[in-house]
Design an enzyme around this catalytic site. Structure first.
Site, PDB file in Angstrom:
ATOM      1  N   GLU A 234       0.874  -1.175   0.000  1.00  0.00           N
ATOM      2  CA  GLU A 234       0.000   0.000   0.000  1.00  0.00           C
ATOM      3  C   GLU A 234       0.905   1.217   0.000  1.00  0.00           C
ATOM      4  OE1 GLU A 234      -3.170   2.507   2.644  1.00  0.00           O
ATOM      5  OE2 GLU A 234      -2.980   0.370   3.080  1.00  0.00           O
ATOM      6  N   CYS A 268      -2.600   8.574   2.903  1.00  0.00           N
ATOM      7  CA  CYS A 268      -2.413   8.111   1.530  1.00  0.00           C
ATOM      8  C   CYS A 268      -3.633   8.411   0.676  1.00  0.00           C
ATOM      9  CB  CYS A 268      -2.105   6.617   1.506  1.00  0.00           C
ATOM     10  SG  CYS A 268      -3.319   5.618   2.401  1.00  0.00           S
TER      11      CYS A 268
END
Length: 557
Positions: A234, A268
């Site tokens: 990720e 993110c």
């Protein structure tokens, strides 16, 4: 090699607050071996036993959330008004994974086939290495840790040096809840050479990494020579939002500011690019300005603070360099006056929320991940232009479309290159929906039932029920023929029998001929097959056996 010392620098004061020691090479090498030993035992526990442990641990985390939250503010700087929410959300997320684990981990039946049982069995994978980031450490960790434990895997966790205590707490809490020793281990490490050694250890079966693209590529490169190891990444994001002209402008502005500025933009999936229809551009910018006037930048331990510091001096430099580059290329700083923005605390890494207009894709702020509280707004003319610009990025984590026409928004979402596309929402990973990244935002998935897949193996099985039935029919035929008083008796070499002395020397033993025993010698039937059951054997079972055995059919006289 000397043991490294890792120091956590407070983003609030830029002073050292925590020191931890790394591992020696010998200690590092022992980690995966210990994890494998723990796995070999833990994998044999039942899912119900694992569920009880996880449930008890989550209850403990909830009870300790105030202390854990305060510590999080100290280490990474999020305002105290919001840190409890991360702990609560992490527990709720884990509870959902717990709730669906029965369904996610159950066997999957194959297509029906007469005489066979066909299914796919799900089995534990092995030791898992979790490398997790500092910006939402509890949320990021539970994404990988909870499904790994429920699947029956052991786990090695490595926290960011910015938030080192999270790993220590999780090991303690889960072991207090009954998790066997060493099923969770942790290490403090800032050396990629040591991490590379761990990734290459033959015991490690999965690496879960959350962090930068460069870090993810380094992990993937370290694993490239190992076929068995899986890698889940990720990575970064440059998440776009498109505001259509039919939107409720004031409401959308409030939501988008929150999506861009919350946690000082250090997520993110923060909004980092805003595309607005030209017909409402000026109205939308004015609405953003009004929202920002109500935000407070300052001490994160003040409950009225909305925006705290960013994580480091280096982060400050990156954010400010993106702003300078945009202004040098024609962008306009449209940030409203706000006393807290112009007079932040003297110490610490404080960056005021900044609204930029007249931006374009020649500017770094529109193409590279900023990871800060910046809101760049770009004017667009059509849906098609907006979608093309949203897709003009190396990243593809999330995106959002803001419109009253939800049907049209959903249609446009089909053309957006992102793992998650929201309509009238942003920055909202949900535990029942898979969390995935496209392009350089990552690979693999967490959350939902699909989040278990990478943490388990599948083993197809096909059982021939015909043989089981044939064996039963054989036994029934023997009994109906009157040839058996009792079940077959199997005698191994040198084994005593209730009907005879040494093997092959029957005592007062007589056998009656039957359709299935055509040859009786001295009261016993000799053959060269090992019978794996105490019931009448099938011919298939006899053919598969290798060692000589004696089979007696007793009958008292």
């Amino acid at each position: 090699m000397s043991v490294e010392t890792l120091t956590t620098i407070s983003p609030i004061s830029n002073k050292p607050i925590i020191t931890r020691s790394g591992l020696s090479d010998a200690e590092l090498n022992a980690l995966p071996r210990t994890a494998k030993e723990a796995f070999n035992s833990y994998r044999r526990t039942t899912l119900e036993e694992r569920q009880k442990i996880v449930k008890k641990a989550l209850s403990s985390i909830r009870k300790r959330q105030d202390d854990l939250a305060k510590e999080l503010t100290e280490q990474m700087g999020r305002p105290i008004a919001f840190v409890n929410k991360e702990i609560q959300t992490a527990v709720a997320r884990a509870e959902h994974l717990l709730k669906i684990s029965d369904e996610a981990l159950k066997d999957t039946d194959g297509e029906p086939e007469k005489g066979f049982k066909r299914y796919i069995k799900k089995t534990p994978l092995g030791p898992v290495l979790v490398l997790f980031a500092w910006n939402y450490p509890y949320l990021i960790l539970v994404n990988s840790l909870i499904p790994a434990l429920l699947c029956g895997n052991s786990v090695i966790i490595k926290p960011s040096p910015q938030t080192p205590t999270i790993a220590e707490h999780m090991k303690e809490i889960f072991e207090e809840a009954g998790l066997p020793k060493d099923v969770i281990q942790y290490l403090h490490c800032g050396s990629f050479l040591q991490l590379e050694s761990l990734v290459r250890s033959e015991e490690i079966q999965l690496v879960c990494f959350t962090g930068s693209v460069a870090g993810g590529l380094a992990v993937q490169s370290a694993a490239k020579d190992r076929v068995p190891v899986r890698v889940g990444l990720e990575l970064g994001g440059k998440d776009p939002a498109y505001v259509r002209k039919d939107v409720d402008v004031k409401w959308a502005a409030e939501e988008i500011v929150d999506g861009a500025v919350f946690n000082s933009g250090q997520s993110c999936c923060s909004l980092e690019r805003i595309y607005v229809d030209s017909e409402i551009h000026d109205e939308f910018v004015a609405a953003i300005r009004e929202v920002l006037k109500g935000y407070r930048l300052g001490d994160p331990f003040d409950k009225s603070t909305h925006v705290g510091p960013v994580v480091s001096v280096k982060a400050v430099e990156t954010i400010r360099s993106h702003i300078r580059d945009a202004l040098d290329k024609g962008a306009i700083d449209a940030t409203p006056e706000n006393e807290t923005f112009s007079s932040p605390p003297a110490d610490g890494n404080f960056v005021a929320p900044t609204l930029l207009t007249n931006v374009n894709h020649s500017m770094t702020v529109m193409t590279e991940e900023t990871f800060g509280p910046i809101i760049p707004v770009m004017k667009v003319q059509t849906d098609e232009e907006a979608i093309a610009l949203m897709n003009d990025s190396e990243f593809g984590l999330t995106a959002s479309i803001w419109t009253k026409d939800v049907k049209k928004g959903n249609e446009l979402a089909d053309d957006v290159e992102a793992g998650t596309v929201f309509v009238n929402r942003c920055d909202y990973p949900s535990p029942d929906l898979a969390w995935v990244g496209w392009k350089n935002s990552g690979k693999g998935q967490t959350l939902s039932k699909f989040g278990f897949d990478q943490r388990q193996r599948v083993r197809p099985s096909s059982l021939d029920l015909n043989r089981e039935q044939a064996a039963k029919e054989n036994e029934d035929r023997w009994r109906k023929a009157g040839g058996v008083d009792k079940a077959w008796s199997i005698m191994k070499p040198n084994e005593k029998s209730p009907y005879q002395g040494s093997l092959g020397r029957p005592i007062r033993l007589q056998c009656k001929r039957s359709p299935l025993s055509p040859r009786i010698m001295n009261g016993v039937q000799r053959h060269d097959y090992q019978i794996p059951t105490l019931q009448a054997p099938s011919m298939a079972a006899r053919r598969t056996c290798k060692s000589p055995m004696w089979l007696a059919q007793p009958r008292f006289t």
